[in-house]
Design an enzyme around this catalytic site. Structure first.
Site, PDB file in Angstrom:
ATOM      1  N   HIS A   1      17.612 -13.040  24.723  1.00 50.38           N
ATOM      2  CA  HIS A   1      18.875 -12.059  24.924  1.00 50.38           C
ATOM      3  C   HIS A   1      18.416 -10.813  25.072  1.00 50.38           C
ATOM      4  CE1 HIS A   1      18.266 -11.983  20.638  1.00 50.38           C
ATOM      5  NE2 HIS A   1      18.664 -10.693  20.513  1.00 50.38           N
TER       6      HIS A   1
ATOM      7  N   GLU B   1      28.629  -8.716  16.969  1.00 48.95           N
ATOM      8  CA  GLU B   1      28.061  -8.959  18.289  1.00 48.95           C
ATOM      9  C   GLU B   1      29.071 -10.151  19.062  1.00 48.95           C
ATOM     10  OE1 GLU B   1      24.387 -11.619  18.104  1.00 48.95           O
ATOM     11  OE2 GLU B   1      25.860 -13.095  17.611  1.00 48.95           O
TER      12      GLU B   1
ATOM     13  N   GLN C   1      23.605  -9.625  24.710  1.00 49.43           N
ATOM     14  CA  GLN C   1      24.142  -9.558  23.226  1.00 49.43           C
ATOM     15  C   GLN C   1      24.713  -7.918  23.109  1.00 49.43           C
ATOM     16  OE1 GLN C   1      21.414  -8.757  20.207  1.00 49.43           O
ATOM     17  NE2 GLN C   1      22.373 -10.097  18.754  1.00 49.43           N
TER      18      GLN C   1
ATOM     19  N   HIS D   1      17.306  -3.625  22.434  1.00 48.83           N
ATOM     20  CA  HIS D   1      16.313  -4.559  22.069  1.00 48.83           C
ATOM     21  C   HIS D   1      16.261  -5.588  23.088  1.00 48.83           C
ATOM     22  CE1 HIS D   1      19.280  -6.557  19.612  1.00 48.83           C
ATOM     23  NE2 HIS D   1      18.416  -7.509  19.733  1.00 48.83           N
TER      24      HIS D   1
ATOM     25  N   GLU E   1      12.645  -8.615  19.487  1.00 44.70           N
ATOM     26  CA  GLU E   1      12.892  -9.454  18.280  1.00 44.70           C
ATOM     27  C   GLU E   1      12.218 -10.828  18.783  1.00 44.70           C
ATOM     28  OE1 GLU E   1      17.332  -9.981  18.356  1.00 44.70           O
ATOM     29  OE2 GLU E   1      17.256 -10.969  16.790  1.00 44.70           O
TER      30      GLU E   1
HETATM   31 CO    CO Z   1      19.027  -9.572  19.029  1.00 44.77          CO
END
Ligand code: CO
Length: 134
Positions: free
Chosen positions: A9, A45, A56, A80, A130
């Site tokens: 994502h 989210e 996301q 991110h 991540e």
């Molecule tokens: Co994330």
């Protein structure tokens, strides 16, 4: 072989989650596949599926959320990138051994019951990374 198996994502920080969800719906006909409040991060989210990956959309629900501080400093935008890995613990230990700075010393539970760990942007060319294990 790369430890990164898929793009899981892209995390996008927004002030107003409902406004962002509506915009994606209006512009692209995109619908929300999953919603979750992630208490450990102080965020709500909404996941929008794109092929096998997600957008996301993230909004803080409390001022003490690190994402609230990010929005204050940097404004809305890409926050991110989440890469899928087979084994989050092994991938995290590997990058630590190779000298990467990490945010999470150990994997933790992310949304959708995933196991996740963050690498610090300082040692990753300015990108918060991540690692996501499904
Ligand atoms: Co994330």
């Amino acid at each position: 072989m790369s430890a990164l198996t898929e793009l899981d994502h892209v995390g996008i920080a927004v002030h107003d989650l409902e406004a962002a969800v509506s915009w994606y719906a209006e512009m692209f006909g995109a619908t929300v596949a999953h919603r979750e409040r992630i208490e450990s991060d102080g965020v709500d989210e909404a996941l929008i599926k794109v092929a096998d990956s997600y957008i996301q959309l993230l909004a803080p629900y409390t001022d003490s959320s690190p994402l609230a501080k990010f929005l204050e400093r940097r404004g809305e935008g890409i926050h991110h990138v989440g890469y899928r890995v087979e084994d989050c613990d092994a991938a995290l230990e590997d990058v630590k051994a190779k000298g990467a700075r990490v945010v999470d010393e150990h994997p933790r539970t992310g949304s959708r019951g995933t196991t996740v760990a963050f690498l610090h942007p300082k040692s990753a060319f300015g990108t918060l990374i991540e690692l996501v294990q499904e």
